[in-house]
Motif scaffolding. Structure first.
Motif, PDB file in Angstrom:
ATOM      1  N   ARG A  33       0.811  -1.334  -0.068  1.00 28.82           N
ATOM      2  CA  ARG A  33       0.163  -0.074  -0.148  1.00 28.82           C
ATOM      3  C   ARG A  33       0.852   1.313  -0.019  1.00 28.82           C
ATOM      4  O   ARG A  33       0.590   2.317  -0.614  1.00 28.82           O
ATOM      5  CB  ARG A  33      -1.110  -0.092   1.141  1.00 28.82           C
ATOM      6  N   ALA A  34       1.846   1.400   0.585  1.00 23.76           N
ATOM      7  CA  ALA A  34       2.888   2.454   0.783  1.00 23.76           C
ATOM      8  C   ALA A  34       3.440   2.438  -0.723  1.00 23.76           C
ATOM      9  O   ALA A  34       3.525   3.553  -0.969  1.00 23.76           O
ATOM     10  CB  ALA A  34       4.051   2.167   1.685  1.00 23.76           C
ATOM     11  N   ARG A  35       3.840   1.612  -1.273  1.00 29.74           N
ATOM     12  CA  ARG A  35       4.503   1.607  -2.676  1.00 29.74           C
ATOM     13  C   ARG A  35       3.447   2.309  -3.896  1.00 29.74           C
ATOM     14  O   ARG A  35       3.826   3.234  -4.519  1.00 29.74           O
ATOM     15  CB  ARG A  35       4.634   0.291  -3.248  1.00 29.74           C
ATOM     16  N   GLU A  36       2.116   1.846  -3.388  1.00 28.67           N
ATOM     17  CA  GLU A  36       1.119   2.494  -4.227  1.00 28.67           C
ATOM     18  C   GLU A  36       0.872   3.818  -4.054  1.00 28.67           C
ATOM     19  O   GLU A  36       0.747   4.781  -5.025  1.00 28.67           O
ATOM     20  CB  GLU A  36      -0.281   1.573  -3.980  1.00 28.67           C
ATOM     21  N   ALA A  37       0.718   4.415  -2.764  1.00 26.20           N
ATOM     22  CA  ALA A  37       0.737   5.741  -2.528  1.00 26.20           C
ATOM     23  C   ALA A  37       1.855   6.479  -2.718  1.00 26.20           C
ATOM     24  O   ALA A  37       1.742   7.865  -3.126  1.00 26.20           O
ATOM     25  CB  ALA A  37       0.566   5.792  -0.871  1.00 26.20           C
ATOM     26  N   CYS A  38       3.223   5.923  -3.124  1.00 25.38           N
ATOM     27  CA  CYS A  38       4.347   6.769  -3.210  1.00 25.38           C
ATOM     28  C   CYS A  38       4.735   6.742  -4.823  1.00 25.38           C
ATOM     29  O   CYS A  38       5.693   7.064  -5.399  1.00 25.38           O
ATOM     30  CB  CYS A  38       5.422   6.181  -2.630  1.00 25.38           C
ATOM     31  N   SER A  39       3.616   6.208  -5.454  1.00 27.07           N
ATOM     32  CA  SER A  39       4.081   5.887  -7.079  1.00 27.07           C
ATOM     33  C   SER A  39       4.641   7.150  -7.823  1.00 27.07           C
ATOM     34  O   SER A  39       5.361   6.996  -8.711  1.00 27.07           O
ATOM     35  CB  SER A  39       2.901   5.218  -7.611  1.00 27.07           C
ATOM     36  N   GLY A  40       4.067   8.151  -7.599  1.00 26.35           N
ATOM     37  CA  GLY A  40       4.530   9.619  -7.976  1.00 26.35           C
ATOM     38  C   GLY A  40       5.852  10.071  -7.367  1.00 26.35           C
ATOM     39  O   GLY A  40       6.066  11.217  -7.899  1.00 26.35           O
ATOM     40  N   HIS A  41       6.543   9.650  -6.346  1.00 24.06           N
ATOM     41  CA  HIS A  41       7.476   9.996  -5.762  1.00 24.06           C
ATOM     42  C   HIS A  41       8.804   9.048  -5.833  1.00 24.06           C
ATOM     43  O   HIS A  41       8.924   8.250  -4.948  1.00 24.06           O
ATOM     44  CB  HIS A  41       7.173  10.437  -4.573  1.00 24.06           C
ATOM     45  N   PRO A  42       9.648   9.340  -6.840  1.00 24.31           N
ATOM     46  CA  PRO A  42      10.448   8.142  -6.853  1.00 24.31           C
ATOM     47  C   PRO A  42      11.739   8.051  -5.642  1.00 24.31           C
ATOM     48  O   PRO A  42      11.954   7.063  -5.432  1.00 24.31           O
ATOM     49  CB  PRO A  42      11.386   8.536  -8.266  1.00 24.31           C
ATOM     50  N   GLU A  43      11.773   9.451  -5.139  1.00 25.80           N
ATOM     51  CA  GLU A  43      12.422   9.498  -4.031  1.00 25.80           C
ATOM     52  C   GLU A  43      12.084   8.594  -2.850  1.00 25.80           C
ATOM     53  O   GLU A  43      12.764   7.984  -1.857  1.00 25.80           O
ATOM     54  CB  GLU A  43      12.944  10.655  -3.362  1.00 25.80           C
ATOM     55  N   LEU A  44      10.658   8.600  -2.683  1.00 21.08           N
ATOM     56  CA  LEU A  44      10.139   7.911  -1.655  1.00 21.08           C
ATOM     57  C   LEU A  44      10.341   6.175  -1.812  1.00 21.08           C
ATOM     58  O   LEU A  44      10.343   5.394  -1.081  1.00 21.08           O
ATOM     59  CB  LEU A  44       8.722   8.306  -1.359  1.00 21.08           C
ATOM     60  N   GLU A  46      12.387   4.991  -3.569  1.00 16.09           N
ATOM     61  CA  GLU A  46      13.984   4.737  -3.261  1.00 16.09           C
ATOM     62  C   GLU A  46      14.037   4.315  -1.705  1.00 16.09           C
ATOM     63  O   GLU A  46      14.943   3.250  -1.417  1.00 16.09           O
ATOM     64  CB  GLU A  46      14.714   5.682  -3.541  1.00 16.09           C
ATOM     65  N   GLN A  47      13.565   4.950  -0.907  1.00 18.68           N
ATOM     66  CA  GLN A  47      13.631   4.848   0.554  1.00 18.68           C
ATOM     67  C   GLN A  47      12.904   3.567   0.899  1.00 18.68           C
ATOM     68  O   GLN A  47      13.161   2.832   2.004  1.00 18.68           O
ATOM     69  CB  GLN A  47      12.993   5.967   1.199  1.00 18.68           C
ATOM     70  N   LEU A  48      11.731   3.130   0.170  1.00 16.26           N
ATOM     71  CA  LEU A  48      10.877   2.258   0.654  1.00 16.26           C
ATOM     72  C   LEU A  48      11.820   0.961   0.337  1.00 16.26           C
ATOM     73  O   LEU A  48      11.783  -0.242   1.002  1.00 16.26           O
ATOM     74  CB  LEU A  48       9.671   2.055  -0.100  1.00 16.26           C
ATOM     75  N   ASP A  49      12.716   0.994  -0.954  1.00 18.71           N
ATOM     76  CA  ASP A  49      13.397  -0.111  -1.339  1.00 18.71           C
ATOM     77  C   ASP A  49      14.466  -0.273  -0.247  1.00 18.71           C
ATOM     78  O   ASP A  49      14.895  -1.501   0.259  1.00 18.71           O
ATOM     79  CB  ASP A  49      14.061   0.047  -2.385  1.00 18.71           C
ATOM     80  N   HIS A  50      15.100   0.856   0.425  1.00 15.88           N
ATOM     81  CA  HIS A  50      15.906   0.546   1.327  1.00 15.88           C
ATOM     82  C   HIS A  50      15.727   0.072   2.713  1.00 15.88           C
ATOM     83  O   HIS A  50      16.086  -0.790   3.249  1.00 15.88           O
ATOM     84  CB  HIS A  50      16.575   2.058   1.841  1.00 15.88           C
ATOM     85  N   LEU A  51      14.283   0.384   3.107  1.00 15.57           N
ATOM     86  CA  LEU A  51      13.608  -0.129   4.296  1.00 15.57           C
ATOM     87  C   LEU A  51      13.086  -1.396   4.086  1.00 15.57           C
ATOM     88  O   LEU A  51      13.324  -2.372   4.926  1.00 15.57           O
ATOM     89  CB  LEU A  51      12.318   0.884   4.628  1.00 15.57           C
ATOM     90  N   ASP A  52      12.991  -1.957   3.069  1.00 15.75           N
ATOM     91  CA  ASP A  52      12.398  -3.298   2.510  1.00 15.75           C
ATOM     92  C   ASP A  52      13.803  -4.363   2.826  1.00 15.75           C
ATOM     93  O   ASP A  52      13.341  -5.328   2.918  1.00 15.75           O
ATOM     94  CB  ASP A  52      12.062  -3.328   1.025  1.00 15.75           C
ATOM     95  N   ARG A  53      15.191  -3.735   2.495  1.00 17.40           N
ATOM     96  CA  ARG A  53      16.091  -4.396   2.674  1.00 17.40           C
ATOM     97  C   ARG A  53      16.995  -4.299   3.973  1.00 17.40           C
ATOM     98  O   ARG A  53      17.882  -4.627   4.207  1.00 17.40           O
ATOM     99  CB  ARG A  53      16.975  -4.275   1.625  1.00 17.40           C
ATOM    100  N   THR A  72      13.988  11.899   4.015  1.00 15.74           N
ATOM    101  CA  THR A  72      13.600  12.132   3.044  1.00 15.74           C
ATOM    102  C   THR A  72      12.047  12.158   2.943  1.00 15.74           C
ATOM    103  O   THR A  72      11.646  13.018   2.385  1.00 15.74           O
ATOM    104  CB  THR A  72      13.770  10.748   1.994  1.00 15.74           C
ATOM    105  N   LEU A  73      11.507  11.584   3.870  1.00 21.73           N
ATOM    106  CA  LEU A  73       9.856  11.681   4.158  1.00 21.73           C
ATOM    107  C   LEU A  73       9.724  13.077   4.663  1.00 21.73           C
ATOM    108  O   LEU A  73       8.902  13.935   3.999  1.00 21.73           O
ATOM    109  CB  LEU A  73       9.686  10.730   5.099  1.00 21.73           C
ATOM    110  N   ARG A  74      10.269  13.695   5.376  1.00 21.38           N
ATOM    111  CA  ARG A  74      10.216  15.249   5.805  1.00 21.38           C
ATOM    112  C   ARG A  74      10.483  16.190   4.843  1.00 21.38           C
ATOM    113  O   ARG A  74       9.638  16.982   4.645  1.00 21.38           O
ATOM    114  CB  ARG A  74      11.256  15.484   6.776  1.00 21.38           C
ATOM    115  N   GLU A  75      11.235  15.900   3.868  1.00 22.06           N
ATOM    116  CA  GLU A  75      11.715  16.725   2.594  1.00 22.06           C
ATOM    117  C   GLU A  75      10.405  16.733   1.700  1.00 22.06           C
ATOM    118  O   GLU A  75      10.015  17.974   1.321  1.00 22.06           O
ATOM    119  CB  GLU A  75      13.063  16.487   2.104  1.00 22.06           C
ATOM    120  N   VAL A  76       9.949  15.783   1.431  1.00 25.16           N
ATOM    121  CA  VAL A  76       8.977  15.555   0.463  1.00 25.16           C
ATOM    122  C   VAL A  76       7.651  16.232   1.105  1.00 25.16           C
ATOM    123  O   VAL A  76       6.988  16.707   0.384  1.00 25.16           O
ATOM    124  CB  VAL A  76       8.750  13.998   0.077  1.00 25.16           C
ATOM    125  N   LEU A  77       7.193  15.808   2.247  1.00 26.13           N
ATOM    126  CA  LEU A  77       6.094  16.185   2.906  1.00 26.13           C
ATOM    127  C   LEU A  77       6.144  17.868   3.022  1.00 26.13           C
ATOM    128  O   LEU A  77       5.056  18.483   2.936  1.00 26.13           O
ATOM    129  CB  LEU A  77       5.956  15.647   4.333  1.00 26.13           C
TER     130      LEU A  77
END
Length: 87
Positions: A33-44, A46-53, A72-77
């Motif tokens: 669900r987070a990936r779907e919500a972040c689909s328009g934000h490549p920087e987010l 990328e961070q999800l990929d890091h967190l996934d690993r 990154t989340l703070r900057e995007v928000l």
């Protein structure tokens, strides 16, 4: 005293819990669900990929990865209410 009370009933914690598929993985569902919500934000994404690993990251480095995701989340928000400079 009457059988019925005028006081509102309070739902139990079990009644307030979100629906979760007991056979499913709630973390995987959350990440999907987070990936779907972040689909328009490549920087987010990328961070999800890091967190996934994160389980592959050595324990002493995990705070660094979590701090980067938080930053990154703070900057995007912070920029969410501003017009997109690319448009």
């Amino acid at each position: 005293m009457s059988e019925h009370s005028d006081r509102p009933t309070v739902a139990s914690e079990a009644d307030q819990a979100p629906d979760v598929d007991p056979a499913g993985d709630p973390v995987a569902d959350f990440v999907a669900r987070a990936r779907e919500a972040c689909s328009g934000h490549p920087e987010l994404l990328e961070q999800l990929d890091h967190l996934d690993r994160l389980d592959e990251v050595e324990l002493p480095r995990r705070p660094e990865v979590l701090d980067a995701a938080h930053r990154t989340l703070r900057e995007v928000l912070a920029g969410a209410g501003r017009p997109d400079p690319r448009s």
